[in-house]
Write a protein that holds these residues in place. Structure first.
Motif, short mmCIF file in Angstrom:
data_model
loop_
_atom_site.label_atom_id
_atom_site.label_comp_id
_atom_site.label_asym_id
_atom_site.label_seq_id
_atom_site.Cartn_x
_atom_site.Cartn_y
_atom_site.Cartn_z
N HIS A 89 9.82 5.41 -1.32
CA HIS A 89 10.74 4.45 -0.71
C HIS A 89 11.59 5.20 0.31
O HIS A 89 12.32 6.12 -0.04
N TRP A 90 11.45 4.83 1.57
CA TRP A 90 12.24 5.41 2.66
C TRP A 90 13.36 4.45 3.02
O TRP A 90 13.14 3.24 3.04
N ILE A 91 14.51 4.98 3.35
CA ILE A 91 15.62 4.17 3.87
C ILE A 91 15.97 4.73 5.24
O ILE A 91 16.22 5.93 5.39
N ASP A 92 15.98 3.86 6.23
CA ASP A 92 16.30 4.25 7.60
C ASP A 92 17.79 4.06 7.83
O ASP A 92 18.28 2.94 7.96
N THR B 151 9.63 -4.44 -2.75
CA THR B 151 8.80 -4.76 -1.58
C THR B 151 9.10 -3.85 -0.40
O THR B 151 8.41 -3.92 0.62
N ASP B 152 10.09 -2.96 -0.53
CA ASP B 152 10.35 -1.93 0.48
C ASP B 152 9.66 -0.62 0.14
O ASP B 152 9.66 0.31 0.94
N TYR B 153 9.11 -0.52 -1.06
CA TYR B 153 8.39 0.66 -1.50
C TYR B 153 6.97 0.62 -0.93
O TYR B 153 6.45 -0.44 -0.62
N MET C 154 2.08 -1.62 1.23
CA MET C 154 3.36 -2.05 0.68
C MET C 154 3.20 -2.43 -0.80
O MET C 154 2.20 -3.04 -1.19
N ALA C 155 4.19 -2.04 -1.58
CA ALA C 155 4.21 -2.40 -3.00
C ALA C 155 4.61 -3.86 -3.14
O ALA C 155 5.12 -4.47 -2.20
N ASP C 156 4.38 -4.40 -4.33
CA ASP C 156 4.82 -5.76 -4.62
C ASP C 156 5.38 -5.80 -6.03
O ASP C 156 5.46 -4.78 -6.70
N VAL C 157 5.75 -6.99 -6.48
CA VAL C 157 6.42 -7.12 -7.77
C VAL C 157 5.58 -6.57 -8.93
O VAL C 157 6.15 -6.16 -9.94
N THR C 158 4.27 -6.55 -8.79
CA THR C 158 3.43 -6.03 -9.87
C THR C 158 3.59 -4.52 -10.04
O THR C 158 3.17 -3.97 -11.05
#
Length: 144
Positions: A67-70, A51-53, A7-11
């Motif tokens: 980034h996936w969207i369900d 944080t969803d990436y 998972m990605a974060d703010v950085t």
């Protein structure tokens, strides 16, 4: 290829935004849309959802993001970026194929009509043109 995902974060937000910005400036038509508004919207979207990436890792080095969207009836591949220095060596195809193997619904994505390398990759992975949205964008779909 030893790909992993985390998972990605703010950085990661600035890196993802810079890739999105590069694509918009390269492929969007400033005669058709307000580029500054598009960039502001993109920055806001990435910042709010970073944080969803997910990071794409090769040998524990970040080489891309997606980034996936369900949605109820389908998945949407909202963003998919491979860092420039890692392009054209199969990472994008391998990462996307690995994720496509896990979905059980159709997948849609928006592609810039002039981004021919991306369109060729998507077609190779089973996506087809669904509809043209504008002179610069199209929706592609892959059935499950």
């Amino acid at each position: 290829m030893n790909l992993k995902f985390s998972m990605a974060d703010v950085t990661d937000a600035l890196t993802v935004y810079e890739m999105a910005e590069r694509m918009i400036l390269q492929y969007e038509d400033p005669e058709s849309i307000d580029i500054s508004k598009a960039l502001a919207w993109t920055k806001r979207k990435i910042t709010e959802h970073i944080t969803d990436y997910e990071r794409i890792l090769l040998n524990d080095e970040t080489v891309g993001y997606f980034h996936w969207i369900d949605h109820v009836t389908h998945w949407e591949l909202d963003d998919f970026y491979i860092l420039p220095q890692h392009r054209r060596n199969g990472i994008g195809a391998a990462a996307l194929q690995e994720r496509l193997n896990t979905v059980d619904k159709p997948v849609i994505l928006y592609a810039f009509t002039q981004n021919l390398p991306a369109i060729r990759l998507y077609e190779k992975l089973g996506f087809a043109l669904k509809t043209t949205v504008s002179d610069t964008r199209q929706i592609m779909r892959r059935d499950a």
